[in-house]
Design an enzyme around this catalytic site. Structure first.
Site, PDB file in Angstrom:
ATOM      1  N   GLY A 150     -13.534  -4.257  -0.337  1.00  0.00           N
ATOM      2  CA  GLY A 150     -14.917  -3.808  -0.141  1.00  0.00           C
ATOM      3  C   GLY A 150     -15.321  -2.751  -1.152  1.00  0.00           C
ATOM      4  O   GLY A 150     -16.427  -2.775  -1.700  1.00  0.00           O
ATOM      5  N   LYS A 177     -19.045 -17.943  -0.078  1.00  0.00           N
ATOM      6  CA  LYS A 177     -20.500 -17.831   0.022  1.00  0.00           C
ATOM      7  C   LYS A 177     -21.097 -17.012  -1.106  1.00  0.00           C
ATOM      8  O   LYS A 177     -20.562 -15.963  -1.473  1.00  0.00           O
ATOM      9  CB  LYS A 177     -20.865 -17.142   1.334  1.00  0.00           C
ATOM     10  N   ARG A 191       0.822  -1.222   0.000  1.00  0.00           N
ATOM     11  CA  ARG A 191       0.000   0.000   0.000  1.00  0.00           C
ATOM     12  C   ARG A 191       0.854   1.270   0.000  1.00  0.00           C
ATOM     13  O   ARG A 191       0.454   2.280  -0.576  1.00  0.00           O
ATOM     14  CB  ARG A 191      -0.943  -0.006   1.199  1.00  0.00           C
ATOM     15  N   GLY A 194      -9.859  -9.255  -1.600  1.00  0.00           N
ATOM     16  CA  GLY A 194      -8.764  -9.698  -0.744  1.00  0.00           C
ATOM     17  C   GLY A 194      -8.187 -11.063  -1.063  1.00  0.00           C
ATOM     18  O   GLY A 194      -6.978 -11.207  -1.259  1.00  0.00           O
TER      19      GLY A 194
HETATM   20  P1  AMP Z   1     -14.726 -14.901   0.099  1.00  0.00           P
HETATM   21  O1  AMP Z   1     -14.176 -14.142   1.260  1.00  0.00           O
HETATM   22  O2  AMP Z   1     -16.207 -15.066   0.106  1.00  0.00           O
HETATM   23  O3  AMP Z   1     -14.185 -14.401  -1.224  1.00  0.00           O
HETATM   24  O4  AMP Z   1     -14.205 -16.378   0.281  1.00  0.00           O
HETATM   25  C1  AMP Z   1     -12.849 -16.713   0.214  1.00  0.00           C
HETATM   26  C2  AMP Z   1     -12.657 -18.026   0.901  1.00  0.00           C
HETATM   27  O5  AMP Z   1     -13.442 -19.005   0.269  1.00  0.00           O
HETATM   28  C3  AMP Z   1     -11.250 -18.537   0.873  1.00  0.00           C
HETATM   29  O6  AMP Z   1     -10.720 -18.480   2.165  1.00  0.00           O
HETATM   30  C4  AMP Z   1     -11.389 -19.974   0.394  1.00  0.00           C
HETATM   31  O7  AMP Z   1     -10.653 -20.878   1.179  1.00  0.00           O
HETATM   32  C5  AMP Z   1     -12.858 -20.253   0.562  1.00  0.00           C
HETATM   33  N1  AMP Z   1     -13.340 -21.300  -0.330  1.00  0.00           N
HETATM   34  C6  AMP Z   1     -13.124 -21.407  -1.646  1.00  0.00           C
HETATM   35  N2  AMP Z   1     -13.666 -22.548  -2.122  1.00  0.00           N
HETATM   36  C7  AMP Z   1     -14.225 -23.195  -1.074  1.00  0.00           C
HETATM   37  C8  AMP Z   1     -14.925 -24.433  -0.927  1.00  0.00           C
HETATM   38  N3  AMP Z   1     -15.139 -25.218  -1.963  1.00  0.00           N
HETATM   39  N4  AMP Z   1     -15.356 -24.768   0.310  1.00  0.00           N
HETATM   40  C9  AMP Z   1     -15.133 -23.955   1.355  1.00  0.00           C
HETATM   41  N5  AMP Z   1     -14.485 -22.771   1.278  1.00  0.00           N
HETATM   42  C10 AMP Z   1     -14.036 -22.399   0.072  1.00  0.00           C
END
Ligand code: AMP
Length: 395
Positions: free
Chosen positions: A376, A197, A35, A353
């Site tokens: 974000g 998610k 940064r 991130g």
């Molecule tokens: P997000 O913050 O929603 O972008 O999610 C990122 C996180 O999703 C990372 O830490 C990944 O380890 C997790 N992730 C990716 N694929 C999977 C999966 N198939 N099952 C569980 N977690 C996952």
């Protein structure tokens, strides 16, 4: 879009909102200087014009004054990266700060103390913003990471600089890059939306659905879609309360002629662990007791074809649990496909991130067109929202 290139800063003091919120270790040593480096081009241009820079930022999440979060910790790093000794003042408003600014000469840089030592920063207090505004002749916002916050230093302060406000080079580049993907893009446009998610990315998917040709849905969120399509997903992560929304997205995509690509196969594991047993499964037929933690080999090949044909690529979110070596292959191969497409002339933007962490981990950060600095803020722009920090400069 007014940027610092539209001003001559000779003998002017630039009040610059930068993002110096860097990670520190337990001895308060900076562990990642990205940064600070990102703020450098704006600072250099102003100094080269013959101006001086007053840098303001937050660091961490202090509750009131807390010396653990003093910006003094990063002064040596800023000095080293910019190549000259920067000054520091132990307050960000008031007499001391005003005196330090008055004494600042052309070619010098002053770092103010952590803005968040004052609650008025986050509450967007107008009187506090007015105090900040006394610390420069021209206001420059160069902090994309906080552009979605209507804080005193990111938004409110701009009203005191009617025609003396502009974007720094970093923030301008962020806006241009997202614009290049969403509005002026060369087709076909492919968005890869991954992560744990679907709930956190619903608004993004809905907003981009008629701006892109392909949406690749990967990672944990894919299972909610596979389930609604009748798949047997074993113990994979799923949001049962979002099945309707997943169905809506599939219907919407169909009506807009946007292709949604879901994984075909997965690396399934019998535990969420690096030591788990694994097997390759059809994503529609994962046995009970097993969960999909990475994209499978057929999926990786299929995705690489989609990406190779794309002229514009947006990547937000990993397509597997890449933090564990055993489940990193899909995300790595996806990154490599994006790197290859970029070398062939595609424009690629990586943001959010976890995908930024992934491209850094795999050594791809300098092989894609642009890596966004704001998680974000980028998501909110992708959701189609107007960011207050950007609006404040434009209005
Ligand atoms: P997000 O913050 O929603 O972008 O999610 C990122 C996180 O999703 C990372 O830490 C990944 O380890 C997790 N992730 C990716 N694929 C999977 C999966 N198939 N099952 C569980 N977690 C996952």
């Amino acid at each position: 879009m007014t940027t610092i290139n539209d001003f001559n800063f000779e003998n002017k003091k630039a009040l610059i909102r930068v993002d110096l919120n860097v990670p520190l270790d337990e001895n308060f040593k900076v562990t990642d200087t990205t940064r600070i480096e990102a703020a450098k081009p704006t600072i250099i241009k102003i100094l080269e014009d013959g101006g001086s820079c007053v840098l303001m930022s937050h660091l961490g999440r202090p509750k009131g004054v807390d010396k653990k979060f003093t910006l003094k910790h990063i002064i040596d790093n800023v000095s080293e990266i910019i190549g000259l000794q920067v000054k520091f003042v132990t307050d960000c408003v008031g007499e001391d700060a005003e005196k330090a600014v008055a004494e600042l000469e052309a070619g010098e840089i002053l770092v103010l103390e952590n803005l968040r030592f004052y609650d008025q920063e986050k509450s967007g207090d107008v009187a506090f913003a007015e105090q900040l505004s006394k610390l420069g002749d021209i206001y420059v916002n160069d902090a994309f990471g906080t552009a979605h916050r209507a804080h005193a230093s990111t938004t409110v302060v701009a009203q005191f600089f009617t025609d003396k406000k502009c974007f720094g080079l970093l923030l301008a580049k962020e806006i241009e890059s997202l614009n290049a993907v969403l509005n002026n893009s060369q087709k076909p446009v492919t968005a890869i939306i991954g992560g744990a998610k679907v709930s956190s990315k619903i608004d993004v998917i809905k907003n981009i659905i008629d701006k892109v040709d392909n949406i690749i849905i990967g990672g944990g969120m894919a299972f909610t879609f596979v389930k609604v399509k009748g798949g047997k997903i074993g113990d994979s992560i799923v949001e049962n309360d979002k099945l309707d929304i997943a169905q809506d997205i599939l219907n919407l995509a169909k009506s807009k002629n946007t292709r949604i690509h879901l994984p075909i196969d997965v690396i399934a594991a019998d535990a969420f662990s690096e030591d788990a047993n694994t097997q390759v499964c059809d994503i529609y037929n994962i046995p009970d007791g097993w969960q999909g933690l990475d994209a499978g080999p057929k999926t990786n090949v299929g995705l690489s074809f989609v990406i190779a044909e794309s002229k514009t690529i947006l990547w937000n979110g990993p397509i597997g649990v890449f933090e564990m070596e055993k489940f990193a292959k899909g995300t790595k191969e996806l990154g490599r496909a994006i790197v290859d497409a970029t070398a062939d002339g595609a424009f690629s933007l990586v943001g959010g991130g976890d995908s930024v962490a992934a491209v850094k981990q795999f050594g791809f950060a300098d092989k894609v067109s642009y890596v966004s600095t704001g998680g974000g803020a980028m998501l909110e722009m992708l959701e189609g929202k107007t960011l207050p920090g950007i609006e404040a400069i434009l209005s």
